[in-house]
Scaffold this active site. Sequence first.
Site, short mmCIF file in Angstrom:
data_model
loop_
_atom_site.label_atom_id
_atom_site.label_comp_id
_atom_site.label_asym_id
_atom_site.label_seq_id
_atom_site.Cartn_x
_atom_site.Cartn_y
_atom_site.Cartn_z
N GLY A 139 16.84 31.63 -5.55
CA GLY A 139 16.79 30.22 -5.90
C GLY A 139 15.60 29.52 -5.31
CG HIS B 243 5.61 25.27 10.27
ND1 HIS B 243 4.89 25.97 11.21
CD2 HIS B 243 5.98 26.18 9.33
CE1 HIS B 243 4.81 27.24 10.85
NE2 HIS B 243 5.47 27.39 9.73
#
Length: 344
Positions: A234, A254
Amino acid sequence: MSDATQPTQATEIAAAVRQVLGDSLGYLYPAALRVALRTDIAGHLTDGPKTAAQLAELTGVHAPSLHRVLRFLATRGIFREDTDSAFHLTPAAHVLRTDVPYSVRSTALLLTDEMYWKSTGRLEDTVRDGSTAFNDIFGAPLFDYLDQNEESARTFHTGIADLSAIEQGGIAASYDFPATGKIIDVGGGPGGFLRTVLANNPGLHGVLYEQDAVLQQHQLDDEAIAGRWETAEGNFFDVAPTGGDIYVLKRVLHDWSDDDSLRILQAVRKAMSDQARLLVVDAVVPPGNDPHPAKLYDVAMMTIFDGKERTEPEFKELLAAAGLRLVRVIPTPGTVSILEAVTA
């Protein structure tokens, strides 16, 4: 009013000049390091010290030039030159070998690759307009570029996976996982971290949630965790699997801007029950002026991604915007921390 920080003594001025000019040529260090990596100097020194001439014969390069590069690297503790002009391995050089479990050779090759190198050269453009120059240089955002360039993708994913292999044991041991339940590693790459957690916690079941191309390279076929894992395909911007007791986002946020990170967190939040917990594993930028790896990585992130390393208050605000509450920040032996969050 005088400025107390202004150098006035000749020795202070000389030291300041040396620092600034030395830093101005700092780019020569990763360039020299890449030469050593590409010629596998560390590998050629495993059976004993060798001169630059001997190493040049083994690697097919120009001996005098190689000597100058290795002499420079020796000033940084990578290799050591003796009085006979032979070069030896040092602790820092050992981690460049391919035959040790703590090798960072592939990661160093990634960080000195043109993907980082060229984008870093355009840092001023990034600071002026607030977005990475990578897209302009390479014609697409990083992950789209990797989808179209097999060699670059191999360099990137190998470097990241090998770094993860070194750090994941310490991270997994830093958190007190429940005795039973389901852990869902969202964007977990090939699954090295999930495999480690499951091996350490025999009562847990795991789900590796990733894109199909990544799942095809998964590392979960391990007898120690047989029957306790599954994969799910997904897009973490849209949805995450339901039913997890622990959700993990390791070195994911990040990579992305605040807006994109919020989308990821919102997708995870929708999948979480009120009893579930989210573990965000990322570097946390500390306050103050002291050096810290997170501050270095933060600049690197904005040169290649539109991502960032974040402070604890920034994480707290981002989590709150997604309907999550930061409970605590748990340090690990490496450069990242575990930020534990629950539904708000």
